[in-house]
Scaffold this motif. Structure first.
Motif, PDB file in Angstrom:
ATOM      1  N   ALA A  64     -15.193  -0.177  22.317  1.00  0.00           N
ATOM      2  CA  ALA A  64     -14.934  -0.396  20.887  1.00  0.00           C
ATOM      3  C   ALA A  64     -14.298   0.842  20.269  1.00  0.00           C
ATOM      4  CB  ALA A  64     -16.226  -0.753  20.162  1.00  0.00           C
ATOM      5  N   VAL A  65     -14.796   2.017  20.607  1.00  0.00           N
ATOM      6  CA  VAL A  65     -14.224   3.268  20.072  1.00  0.00           C
ATOM      7  C   VAL A  65     -12.810   3.466  20.591  1.00  0.00           C
ATOM      8  CG1 VAL A  65     -14.451   5.780  20.084  1.00  0.00           C
ATOM      9  CG2 VAL A  65     -16.451   4.358  19.665  1.00  0.00           C
ATOM     10  N   VAL A  66     -12.573   3.171  21.853  1.00  0.00           N
ATOM     11  CA  VAL A  66     -11.230   3.302  22.418  1.00  0.00           C
ATOM     12  C   VAL A  66     -10.275   2.327  21.734  1.00  0.00           C
ATOM     13  CG1 VAL A  66      -9.864   2.978  24.531  1.00  0.00           C
ATOM     14  CG2 VAL A  66     -12.015   4.230  24.627  1.00  0.00           C
ATOM     15  N   SER A  67     -10.786   1.183  21.275  1.00  0.00           N
ATOM     16  CA  SER A  67      -9.921   0.198  20.628  1.00  0.00           C
ATOM     17  C   SER A  67      -9.366   0.698  19.294  1.00  0.00           C
ATOM     18  CB  SER A  67     -10.653  -1.132  20.430  1.00  0.00           C
ATOM     19  OG  SER A  67     -11.622  -1.033  19.409  1.00  0.00           O
ATOM     20  N   LEU A  68      -9.922   1.762  18.755  1.00  0.00           N
ATOM     21  CA  LEU A  68      -9.326   2.381  17.566  1.00  0.00           C
ATOM     22  C   LEU A  68      -7.942   2.937  17.884  1.00  0.00           C
ATOM     23  CD1 LEU A  68     -12.428   4.259  16.166  1.00  0.00           C
ATOM     24  CD2 LEU A  68     -11.189   2.421  15.013  1.00  0.00           C
ATOM     25  N   PHE A  69      -7.740   3.339  19.123  1.00  0.00           N
ATOM     26  CA  PHE A  69      -6.473   3.934  19.553  1.00  0.00           C
ATOM     27  C   PHE A  69      -5.633   2.974  20.377  1.00  0.00           C
ATOM     28  CE2 PHE A  69      -9.741   7.161  19.066  1.00  0.00           C
ATOM     29  CZ  PHE A  69      -9.151   7.966  18.103  1.00  0.00           C
ATOM     30  N   ILE A  70      -6.295   2.126  21.167  1.00  0.00           N
ATOM     31  CA  ILE A  70      -5.625   1.122  21.993  1.00  0.00           C
ATOM     32  C   ILE A  70      -6.312  -0.215  21.692  1.00  0.00           C
ATOM     33  CG2 ILE A  70      -4.932   0.470  24.321  1.00  0.00           C
ATOM     34  CD1 ILE A  70      -5.579   3.390  25.153  1.00  0.00           C
ATOM     35  N   PRO A  71      -5.827  -0.951  20.699  1.00  0.00           N
ATOM     36  CA  PRO A  71      -6.545  -2.133  20.209  1.00  0.00           C
ATOM     37  C   PRO A  71      -6.884  -3.196  21.258  1.00  0.00           C
ATOM     38  CG  PRO A  71      -4.811  -1.540  18.693  1.00  0.00           C
ATOM     39  CD  PRO A  71      -4.641  -0.670  19.902  1.00  0.00           C
ATOM     40  N   PHE A 103     -12.911  -2.405  14.528  1.00  0.00           N
ATOM     41  CA  PHE A 103     -12.175  -1.321  15.192  1.00  0.00           C
ATOM     42  C   PHE A 103     -10.822  -1.792  15.702  1.00  0.00           C
ATOM     43  CE2 PHE A 103     -16.149   1.399  16.448  1.00  0.00           C
ATOM     44  CZ  PHE A 103     -16.432   1.557  15.107  1.00  0.00           C
ATOM     45  N   ILE A 104     -10.750  -3.008  16.214  1.00  0.00           N
ATOM     46  CA  ILE A 104      -9.458  -3.548  16.653  1.00  0.00           C
ATOM     47  C   ILE A 104      -8.507  -3.635  15.464  1.00  0.00           C
ATOM     48  CG2 ILE A 104      -8.298  -5.633  17.506  1.00  0.00           C
ATOM     49  CD1 ILE A 104     -10.803  -6.125  19.252  1.00  0.00           C
ATOM     50  N   PHE A 105      -9.013  -4.131  14.343  1.00  0.00           N
ATOM     51  CA  PHE A 105      -8.190  -4.230  13.133  1.00  0.00           C
ATOM     52  C   PHE A 105      -7.697  -2.846  12.702  1.00  0.00           C
ATOM     53  CE2 PHE A 105      -7.862  -4.109   8.484  1.00  0.00           C
ATOM     54  CZ  PHE A 105      -6.829  -5.022   8.307  1.00  0.00           C
ATOM     55  N   TRP A 106      -8.599  -1.887  12.655  1.00  0.00           N
ATOM     56  CA  TRP A 106      -8.196  -0.524  12.277  1.00  0.00           C
ATOM     57  C   TRP A 106      -7.186   0.043  13.272  1.00  0.00           C
ATOM     58  CZ3 TRP A 106     -13.632   1.874  10.979  1.00  0.00           C
ATOM     59  CH2 TRP A 106     -14.032   1.430   9.728  1.00  0.00           C
ATOM     60  N   GLY A 107      -7.393  -0.239  14.544  1.00  0.00           N
ATOM     61  CA  GLY A 107      -6.454   0.247  15.560  1.00  0.00           C
ATOM     62  C   GLY A 107      -5.074  -0.363  15.392  1.00  0.00           C
ATOM     63  N   MET A 108      -5.036  -1.641  14.998  1.00  0.00           N
ATOM     64  CA  MET A 108      -3.746  -2.313  14.804  1.00  0.00           C
ATOM     65  C   MET A 108      -3.053  -1.870  13.514  1.00  0.00           C
ATOM     66  SD  MET A 108      -4.823  -6.103  16.175  1.00  0.00           S
ATOM     67  CE  MET A 108      -3.423  -6.902  15.489  1.00  0.00           C
ATOM     68  N   THR A 109      -3.811  -1.364  12.557  1.00  0.00           N
ATOM     69  CA  THR A 109      -3.210  -0.949  11.283  1.00  0.00           C
ATOM     70  C   THR A 109      -2.858   0.534  11.252  1.00  0.00           C
ATOM     71  OG1 THR A 109      -5.397  -0.617  10.311  1.00  0.00           O
ATOM     72  CG2 THR A 109      -4.346  -2.762   9.959  1.00  0.00           C
ATOM     73  N   GLY A 110      -2.946   1.222  12.362  1.00  0.00           N
ATOM     74  CA  GLY A 110      -2.464   2.595  12.436  1.00  0.00           C
ATOM     75  C   GLY A 110      -3.526   3.673  12.344  1.00  0.00           C
ATOM     76  N   PHE A 111      -4.743   3.395  12.759  1.00  0.00           N
ATOM     77  CA  PHE A 111      -5.782   4.415  12.732  1.00  0.00           C
ATOM     78  C   PHE A 111      -5.379   5.630  13.550  1.00  0.00           C
ATOM     79  CE2 PHE A 111      -9.461   6.479  14.650  1.00  0.00           C
ATOM     80  CZ  PHE A 111     -10.224   6.777  13.547  1.00  0.00           C
ATOM     81  N   PHE A 116      -4.251  11.286  14.318  1.00  0.00           N
ATOM     82  CA  PHE A 116      -3.504  12.390  14.918  1.00  0.00           C
ATOM     83  C   PHE A 116      -2.579  13.065  13.910  1.00  0.00           C
ATOM     84  CE2 PHE A 116      -4.491   9.916  18.845  1.00  0.00           C
ATOM     85  CZ  PHE A 116      -5.259  10.881  19.434  1.00  0.00           C
ATOM     86  N   GLY A 117      -2.191  12.382  12.837  1.00  0.00           N
ATOM     87  CA  GLY A 117      -1.366  12.995  11.805  1.00  0.00           C
ATOM     88  C   GLY A 117      -2.130  14.033  11.000  1.00  0.00           C
ATOM     89  N   ALA A 118      -3.451  13.904  10.949  1.00  0.00           N
ATOM     90  CA  ALA A 118      -4.266  14.856  10.193  1.00  0.00           C
ATOM     91  C   ALA A 118      -4.470  16.158  10.969  1.00  0.00           C
ATOM     92  CB  ALA A 118      -5.631  14.242   9.876  1.00  0.00           C
ATOM     93  N   MET A 119      -4.174  16.144  12.242  1.00  0.00           N
ATOM     94  CA  MET A 119      -4.405  17.340  13.058  1.00  0.00           C
ATOM     95  C   MET A 119      -3.309  18.308  12.935  1.00  0.00           C
ATOM     96  SD  MET A 119      -5.992  15.697  16.442  1.00  0.00           S
ATOM     97  CE  MET A 119      -7.554  16.404  16.839  1.00  0.00           C
TER      98      MET A 119
END
Length: 119
Positions: A64-71, A103-111, A116-119
């Protein structure tokens, strides 16, 4: 008295351990909350079932956590959540499935881009 029997508290008749009603006096018999265990093999299978369900939850939350980056990985989490529900841990399985969908939804919307843009 052997392991497979119990005594009616009302009349003292010996009966099967899983009897709900005394065959002699008809009195309702108290049943323990967790049910009866008949031996070490049943206890061992319960422990193995809990370990398996724990692994479903562990891998489910990791995916589920990985799905934030790879939905697409979130599908694994949903499947593991349904297996958790099938293992009679309904609340844990439902929470996992709901979190995976979010998490899938957030991953698909550009989480990942925001993360990584905040870093």
């Amino acid at each position: 008295m052997d392991q497979g029997t119990k005594i009616c508290p009302n009349c003292g008749t010996k009966m099967a351990i899983d009897a709900e009603i005394c065959p002699k006096c008809g009195a309702m018999q108290a049943q323990p909350m967790g049910g009866y265990t008949t031996g070490p093999t049943q206890i061992q299978s319960q422990v193995q079932s809990r370990k398996k369900t724990g692994m479903f939850l562990l891998w489910g939350w990791l995916s589920a956590v990985v799905s934030l980056f790879i939905p697409i990985v979130g599908i694994v989490s949903i499947v593991l959540g349904s297996l958790t529900i099938k293992s009679k841990r309904v609340a844990a399985g439902v929470v996992l499935i709901v979190a995976a969908v979010i998490f899938i939804f957030w991953g698909m919307t550009g989480f990942a881009q925001g993360f990584f843009g905040a870093m």
